[in-house]
Design a protein around this motif. Structure first.
Motif, PDB file in Angstrom:
ATOM      1  N   LEU A   1       0.830  -1.213   0.000  1.00  0.00           N
ATOM      2  CA  LEU A   1       0.000   0.000   0.000  1.00  0.00           C
ATOM      3  C   LEU A   1       0.863   1.262   0.000  1.00  0.00           C
ATOM      4  O   LEU A   1       0.554   2.239  -0.693  1.00  0.00           O
ATOM      5  N   GLU A   2       1.934   1.244   0.783  1.00  0.00           N
ATOM      6  CA  GLU A   2       2.835   2.400   0.815  1.00  0.00           C
ATOM      7  C   GLU A   2       3.446   2.634  -0.562  1.00  0.00           C
ATOM      8  O   GLU A   2       3.514   3.777  -1.037  1.00  0.00           O
ATOM      9  N   ASN A   3       3.880   1.554  -1.208  1.00  0.00           N
ATOM     10  CA  ASN A   3       4.466   1.676  -2.543  1.00  0.00           C
ATOM     11  C   ASN A   3       3.432   2.187  -3.544  1.00  0.00           C
ATOM     12  O   ASN A   3       3.741   3.036  -4.392  1.00  0.00           O
ATOM     13  N   THR A   4       2.210   1.680  -3.448  1.00  0.00           N
ATOM     14  CA  THR A   4       1.145   2.123  -4.345  1.00  0.00           C
ATOM     15  C   THR A   4       0.866   3.599  -4.129  1.00  0.00           C
ATOM     16  O   THR A   4       0.659   4.358  -5.089  1.00  0.00           O
ATOM     17  N   THR A   5       0.875   4.031  -2.883  1.00  0.00           N
ATOM     18  CA  THR A   5       0.654   5.442  -2.568  1.00  0.00           C
ATOM     19  C   THR A   5       1.749   6.306  -3.179  1.00  0.00           C
ATOM     20  O   THR A   5       1.468   7.364  -3.761  1.00  0.00           O
ATOM     21  N   LYS A   6       2.983   5.869  -3.070  1.00  0.00           N
ATOM     22  CA  LYS A   6       4.098   6.621  -3.660  1.00  0.00           C
ATOM     23  C   LYS A   6       3.935   6.734  -5.175  1.00  0.00           C
ATOM     24  O   LYS A   6       4.107   7.811  -5.750  1.00  0.00           O
ATOM     25  N   VAL A   7       3.592   5.609  -5.810  1.00  0.00           N
ATOM     26  CA  VAL A   7       3.395   5.609  -7.264  1.00  0.00           C
ATOM     27  C   VAL A   7       2.231   6.538  -7.623  1.00  0.00           C
ATOM     28  O   VAL A   7       2.314   7.317  -8.590  1.00  0.00           O
ATOM     29  N   PHE A   8       1.156   6.478  -6.855  1.00  0.00           N
ATOM     30  CA  PHE A   8      -0.001   7.336  -7.105  1.00  0.00           C
ATOM     31  C   PHE A   8       0.394   8.812  -7.002  1.00  0.00           C
ATOM     32  O   PHE A   8       0.003   9.630  -7.840  1.00  0.00           O
ATOM     33  N   LYS A   9       1.166   9.166  -5.976  1.00  0.00           N
ATOM     34  CA  LYS A   9       1.615  10.553  -5.817  1.00  0.00           C
ATOM     35  C   LYS A   9       2.444  10.991  -7.023  1.00  0.00           C
ATOM     36  O   LYS A   9       2.273  12.109  -7.519  1.00  0.00           O
ATOM     37  N   LEU A  10       3.334  10.114  -7.477  1.00  0.00           N
ATOM     38  CA  LEU A  10       4.154  10.456  -8.650  1.00  0.00           C
ATOM     39  C   LEU A  10       3.270  10.673  -9.875  1.00  0.00           C
ATOM     40  O   LEU A  10       3.477  11.632 -10.642  1.00  0.00           O
ATOM     41  N   HIS A  11       2.283   9.817 -10.065  1.00  0.00           N
ATOM     42  CA  HIS A  11       1.380   9.974 -11.210  1.00  0.00           C
ATOM     43  C   HIS A  11       0.568  11.271 -11.098  1.00  0.00           C
ATOM     44  O   HIS A  11       0.350  11.957 -12.107  1.00  0.00           O
TER      45      HIS A  11
END
Length: 158
Positions: free
Chosen positions: A107-117
């Motif tokens: 979830l943390e990794n997904t959140t980071k990717v989402f923020k970058l997008h």
């Protein structure tokens, strides 16, 4: 601990053998008395009665010992089963904690990717807005220049 249990077990076995032998002797004495109908003096009779009573008490105690041994075996088995269940529960808990940790990390990794997008989309939105403004400016310039051209063309024709 096992040595203590082994020593204790040997003493119990020895005691049980003694009790069994005494019971056998009493049975023999009782059979002899019944067959021969011997009259014995009061002291001998009272000792035989005492031994007979002790034999009955010993039999009751033997049965109690056997019952306690079965209960002990059942308790040991239950304790072993409980330890096994505890180990299994601990293992399940560790697996669940590990999975929860993995999911959290995912979830943390997904959140980071989402923020970058999101940052990338905002940047693209800014570029689109900037280009849209440039297009509007160019259209205004074209209309202004187009309007002057029309005026010139109409003025020339007039």
């Amino acid at each position: 601990m096992e040595e203590q249990m082994g020593g204790s077990e040997d003493r119990w076995k020895g005691s049980l053998e003694n009790i069994t032998e005494m019971a056998s002797n009493l049975d023999s004495l009782q059979k002899l008395l019944l067959k021969k109908a011997v009259f014995v003096e009061e002291d001998t009779f009272s000792r035989a009665s005492l031994v007979s009573e002790q034999a009955r008490t010993i039999k009751v105690l033997e049965q109690r010992v056997q019952t306690l041994e079965r209960e002990l075996d059942a308790a040991i088995t239950a304790a072993a089963h409980a330890r096994s269940e505890k180990r299994q529960a601990e293992s399940s808990q560790k697996a669940a904690e590990s999975r929860a940790h993995e999911v959290t990390k995912e979830l943390e990794n997904t959140t980071k990717v989402f923020k970058l997008h999101m940052e990338e989309l905002r940047g693209m939105q800014e570029q689109i807005s900037k280009r849209d403004n440039e297009i509007k400016l160019l259209e205004a310039i074209i209309q202004t220049l187009g309007g002057k051209e029309r005026l010139r063309k109409t003025g020339v024709n007039e």
